[in-house]
Design a protein around this motif. Structure first.
Motif, short mmCIF file in Angstrom:
data_model
loop_
_atom_site.label_atom_id
_atom_site.label_comp_id
_atom_site.label_asym_id
_atom_site.label_seq_id
_atom_site.Cartn_x
_atom_site.Cartn_y
_atom_site.Cartn_z
N SER A 1 -37.10 -3.75 10.01
CA SER A 1 -35.83 -3.55 10.70
C SER A 1 -34.84 -2.84 9.78
O SER A 1 -34.78 -3.14 8.58
N ARG A 2 -34.08 -1.91 10.34
CA ARG A 2 -33.02 -1.22 9.62
C ARG A 2 -31.67 -1.70 10.15
O ARG A 2 -31.48 -1.81 11.37
N THR B 1 -33.00 -1.60 4.75
CA THR B 1 -34.20 -1.94 5.51
C THR B 1 -34.71 -3.28 5.04
O THR B 1 -34.72 -3.57 3.84
N VAL C 1 -30.11 -1.16 13.68
CA VAL C 1 -30.11 0.19 14.24
C VAL C 1 -31.53 0.66 14.56
O VAL C 1 -31.71 1.67 15.24
N GLU C 2 -32.52 -0.09 14.08
CA GLU C 2 -33.91 0.26 14.38
C GLU C 2 -34.79 -0.95 14.12
O GLU C 2 -34.66 -1.62 13.09
N GLY C 3 -35.64 -1.28 15.06
CA GLY C 3 -36.64 -2.33 14.85
C GLY C 3 -36.14 -3.74 15.03
O GLY C 3 -36.87 -4.71 14.78
N SER D 1 -32.65 -6.41 16.94
CA SER D 1 -31.58 -6.46 17.93
C SER D 1 -30.41 -7.34 17.48
O SER D 1 -29.54 -7.67 18.27
#
Length: 198
Positions: free
Chosen positions: A50-51, A78, A109-111, A113
């Motif tokens: 996750s980022r 990350t 922002v990625e991977g 929530s």
């Protein structure tokens, strides 16, 4: 450099947030000298990488705006599954009589929530600084004014039927509104100070 002064330095339980990430560290940060820093930790239990990003904002009763008066480092990072990231918060503002109010917003922002914010307060130079609260009714709302130099957190409304949960930060020299039934006669702060409706 001495560590910043903290209150409520307990784990942040994020059960009410989307996602399975978990943050441990302060739920509220108080910094007593400009230039000090404090670190909290974000641990992700997401199944994949996750980022995240951390955004510092100046906080007023009207909302938030970008600021460089406090910094969060690293602002982007990350996290591998099951691992943690330390986030350092640095205050860059001079001493002032009125408490400084900010928020840190952390979001995936990625991977992932995860999304949450942490209030940050830069303490007044006046050790006796306190909220000065007045409350009056405006239709179905209570208008809460703080003419003091310190933030107050209204935690409940009080009526003959008992206390009901409420949540309103009233920042220094600011006014906020709180929905309340007609029979409410006072509000109660997080520290159990009671303020009568005038």
């Amino acid at each position: 450099m001495r560590p910043a002064k903290l209150i409520l330095a307990t784990a942040i339980a994020l059960a009410g947030f989307a996602g399975s990430a978990q943050a441990t560290g302060p739920t509220l940060i108080r910094v007593d000298i400009a230039g000090q820093s404090q670190t909290f930790e974000l641990k992700s239990s997401e199944p994949g990488v996750s980022r995240y990003e951390v955004i510092a904002q100046k906080w007023t009763q009207d909302g938030v705006t970008p600021t460089r008066e406090i910094l969060a480092y690293p602002p982007h990072f990350t996290v591998q599954p099951g691992e943690s990231q330390a986030i350092k918060v640095l205050a860059r503002v001079p001493h002032a009589k009125t408490e400084g109010t900010y928020r840190l917003f952390v979001r995936a922002v990625e991977g992932g929530s995860l999304s949450f914010s942490v209030p940050v307060f830069i303490l007044s130079t006046d050790k006796a600084a306190a909220p000065v609260i007045t409350v009056h009714r405006d239709g179905g709302s209570l208008v809460v004014t703080n003419s003091g130099d310190k933030t107050e957190l209204i935690a409940a409304t009080r009526s003959a039927a008992g206390d009901k949960n409420a949540m309103l930060y009233v920042l220094p020299h600011s006014t906020g509104k709180l929905d309340a039934a007609a029979d409410v006669t006072s509000v109660v702060s997080r520290d159990r100070r009671e303020y009568k409706v005038q």
